[in-house]
Structures are given as C-alpha cells and as structure tokens.
Write a protein that holds these residues in place. Sequence first.
Motif, mmCIF file in Angstrom:
data_model
loop_
_atom_site.group_PDB
_atom_site.id
_atom_site.type_symbol
_atom_site.label_atom_id
_atom_site.label_comp_id
_atom_site.label_asym_id
_atom_site.label_seq_id
_atom_site.Cartn_x
_atom_site.Cartn_y
_atom_site.Cartn_z
ATOM 1 N N ILE A 66 -0.884 -1.348 1.654
ATOM 2 C CA ILE A 66 -1.452 -1.745 2.932
ATOM 3 C C ILE A 66 -1.693 -0.628 3.645
ATOM 4 C CG2 ILE A 66 -0.506 -2.888 5.049
ATOM 5 C CD1 ILE A 66 1.144 -4.856 3.291
ATOM 6 N N THR B 234 -4.478 -6.673 1.195
ATOM 7 C CA THR B 234 -4.092 -5.489 2.046
ATOM 8 C C THR B 234 -4.618 -5.449 3.326
ATOM 9 O OG1 THR B 234 -5.489 -4.232 0.959
ATOM 10 C CG2 THR B 234 -3.443 -4.008 -0.014
ATOM 11 N N LEU C 233 4.694 -7.947 3.860
ATOM 12 C CA LEU C 233 4.436 -8.478 4.935
ATOM 13 C C LEU C 233 5.884 -9.214 5.728
ATOM 14 C CD1 LEU C 233 0.872 -10.019 5.092
ATOM 15 C CD2 LEU C 233 1.626 -8.376 6.554
ATOM 16 N N ALA D 209 -3.502 -7.874 5.830
ATOM 17 C CA ALA D 209 -1.841 -7.416 6.135
ATOM 18 C C ALA D 209 -2.120 -6.628 7.318
ATOM 19 C CB ALA D 209 -1.284 -6.723 5.186
ATOM 20 N N TYR E 40 7.011 -5.866 7.754
ATOM 21 C CA TYR E 40 6.338 -6.031 8.838
ATOM 22 C C TYR E 40 6.706 -7.344 9.749
ATOM 23 C CZ TYR E 40 3.148 -2.971 7.035
ATOM 24 O OH TYR E 40 2.247 -1.619 6.537
ATOM 25 N N HIS F 42 -0.391 -7.541 11.381
ATOM 26 C CA HIS F 42 0.042 -6.543 11.720
ATOM 27 C C HIS F 42 -0.638 -6.093 13.349
ATOM 28 C CE1 HIS F 42 1.742 -1.881 11.989
ATOM 29 N NE2 HIS F 42 2.327 -2.678 12.794
ATOM 30 N N VAL G 232 -4.596 -13.574 1.188
ATOM 31 C CA VAL G 232 -3.471 -12.584 1.380
ATOM 32 C C VAL G 232 -3.731 -11.087 0.873
ATOM 33 C CG1 VAL G 232 -0.871 -12.159 1.357
ATOM 34 C CG2 VAL G 232 -2.023 -14.449 1.852
ATOM 35 N N ARG H 179 3.658 -2.313 0.442
ATOM 36 C CA ARG H 179 3.557 -1.493 1.566
ATOM 37 C C ARG H 179 2.576 -0.204 1.461
ATOM 38 N NH1 ARG H 179 8.539 0.246 5.432
ATOM 39 N NH2 ARG H 179 7.329 1.019 6.985
ATOM 40 N N VAL I 104 1.642 -7.750 -1.492
ATOM 41 C CA VAL I 104 1.447 -7.428 -0.103
ATOM 42 C C VAL I 104 2.250 -8.629 0.723
ATOM 43 C CG1 VAL I 104 -0.634 -8.007 1.580
ATOM 44 C CG2 VAL I 104 -0.841 -6.593 -0.350
#
Length: 418
Positions: free
Chosen positions: A18, A54, A88, A57, A92, A61, A52, A15, A84
């Motif tokens: 990201i 940041t 996610l 991500a 997220y 989002h 996959v 997080r 990450v």
Amino acid sequence: MRYHVKNLKLSGKGRNRIEWAERDMPVLRRIRESFAKKRPLNGIKIAACLHVTTETANLMHTLKEGGADAYLCASNPLSTQDDVAASLVKDYGIAVFAIKGEDNKTYYRHINTVLDKRPNITMDDGADLVSVLHSTRTKDAKAVIGSTEETTTGVIRLRSLAAKGLLKFPVIAVNDASTKHFFDNRYGTGQSTIDGIVRATNRLLAGANFVVCGYGWCGKGLSMRASGMGANVIVTEVDPLKALEAVMDGYRVMPIAEAAKIGNMFCTVTGNVNVIRKKHFAVMKDGAIISNSGHFNVELDIDGLKALAKSRRIIRDFVEEYRLGNGRRIYLLAEGRLVNLASAEGHPASVMDMSFANQALSAAYLVQRGSMLERKVYTVPEDIDKEIARMKLQTLGARIDVLTPEQKKYLASWEMGT
Ligand code: ADE
C-alpha cells in the motif's frame, strides 16, 4: 461481523505494498492532507464496492482522513488482494469484507454487510451497491445522499435506471471525467491487461495475432500496447465510427467470425454479453488464448465453450485448458473475469491516482451539494476535473503555457478572419 478477510497475518506484506502504491499517488496524497485538515466527510458513512487493491486502500485511507466511516467490499470476486484487505483492517482500521475467490453467495453477503451500515454515500465500480439498493433494499436508499460510479459498465446501468425514472438519488459518473477515462481506461487498461495476460501465460506477444473485441477507450489502450509488444492487432467492432478509428490507427478490422479463425490471443473489452460465442470457439486455432478485461464475466460465452469441450483441466494459475471435440485446445484465462485484476494487480497507481482523486473529491462534493442535486447521473464538475489535471501535471513536473491577452481576445472574437 466487524470484518471478513482471508488472514490478518498477511497485513505486513499488504502494508508495504500500500505504501509502495502511495508513492505514485501524489494527487490523492495532497487531497488526503487537505482532507485531514478540513474533514469534509465528518460523520458521513461511506460504503465502497471497489476492487480491493493497494490503490483502493489509499483511497479508503483518504476518505477516513476526511472524517468518513468507510466500509469496503469487493466489486469482483477474483480481484481482491488478500494482503491489502488484511492491512486495511489491521493498520488502517477500515472494515473490509472481501476474500479473493469468494463465491457468488459470499460476494453478495459482503455487499449486504456494507449496506447494513446504512451508508450516506455509496461508491461503486460496476453499480452493484446501487443495484441492490434499487431491488432488494429500497428502504436503505433513503439514507443515501448520493453515489459515485467508477466504470463505464456501471454508468451504463445507472443511465438506464435514470432513463426509466427509477433512480433514487443523484450519482456522479466518475468514469466520465476526462482525468478518469482518457487515462485509466486507455493507459491503465492497456498496460494492466497485457500484464495480466503475460503473467498468466508467459507467452510472447511479438508476432501473435492479437484480437481486441471493442474499440472504446479500453480497446484503444489495449490495441496500442499489444501493438507496441509486436503483436498483429485485429479489432472487432459494431460501431462504424470506432471501427473507422481502428482502421486509421493502423489495425485490421473484421467480424469476430473471421477473426476467430486466425487469432492466437483474444481479449474482450466491449461491456456487452456473449461477444465470443460457441460458433467462434469451434473455428479457433489449436492453442488459442481467450480472456476478458471488461467489467463483468459475460463477454465470453463460457457455457458455449463448455458445451464444445470434451475435457477441462487447470494447466497453470489462471489458465484453464478446454479440449474440444475436434481435438483443438483453447485456453481460458481467469475464468473470463477481468484478467488485469485477477491474474495481475490492476492498473498502476499513477493512473488510479487521478481516478481516485475524482472519487474523493466527488464524495466531498456530494456532502456539500448532494441535497441540491436531482435524481440524475451527473458528470464530475469541470472545475474538479481540471484541478486534478493541473495537480497531476505539477506532480509530474510538467508546466504549460497561459493565453496572452491578445490570444484571449482573439478566441472571444468573431470579427477577425484571414
Ligand atoms: N480498476 C482497475 N485497476 C484498479 C486498481 N489498481 N485498483 C482499483 N480499481 C482498479
């Protein structure tokens, strides 16, 4: 299965990272804010097969804020950032199916899992989702309004499908947008590839003979950055125009058979198969470092290298030593997979900002206009491309001039000469 990631406990680190990337993605942030108000993707299911990272991500989002149900799997078995992926899922609420180092079977299982969601839009980096939808899962192609493609290699595969009249839905070649390949392929690949090689090896580039195979946008960027670090860049090419550009950019150009004898470091960025082969490995100097930054792990003939090797060992993370029958050692980075994503973190956020702005706006465009499009490969509409350039300039604090009425008239005339 609701998700499949390595370990949800990694989410805290993911997080933070990201959010760190988000700071450098102002264009995507603006799009996200607008998506949150207008919800252009309401009710749309999006399956994405992307690295996959940041930056990805932040794209996921954005799609979610736009109203989409988004599902993510990896576009390469070695590029996933597990923290990450965990964030996610946890922070997220996005279903991710990706684990760094997954084997081929798991990689395809994950691809099939996101396709099980019967997406309306697919988002590819390398055309694996589209390829599965055109081979083993043709029935599921019916639900697809359209697809987007992130990379040169994927666009080549898709154009081949379209040329044979087999493409089942329209595709937007995000890679071909000016705000994508002029920046991501050149400056992104340039920086991240050097980053990957240096993180894996901690070797000095200054004074090294650095062989770049392929002088497309990625090769240009990589040559420029290797040269900036003090390396003597040698370019190999098959295209006379690109080779000429490399010569005039100040690099030595020669066939790989010759470059193989003098290179200290090699990196392929051609998008083609077996660019460096057994006979080339056989003449390399002791200690040569070989890597690939093209999409698929096909550019180095690793089977040929294995056939020459008397022994192999992992000597550091992402570095495998091959000792040949002639006593020389060759060092293969990241199993010949994308070195910039396997041993580093891929392109920096600032450049992915534009690539993923193209992805997000192309997805919204497909929702709006997909039913009117043919089963062809399209470029990103010019107004979207230009708008992204304008927004990026604004966020960088750079302003530009506008044409005066006189200049507009001059450009529209043929009468005025000397
Ligand atoms: N391709 C290259 N760099 C990338 C990144 N940072 N994120 C997603 N895809 C990429």
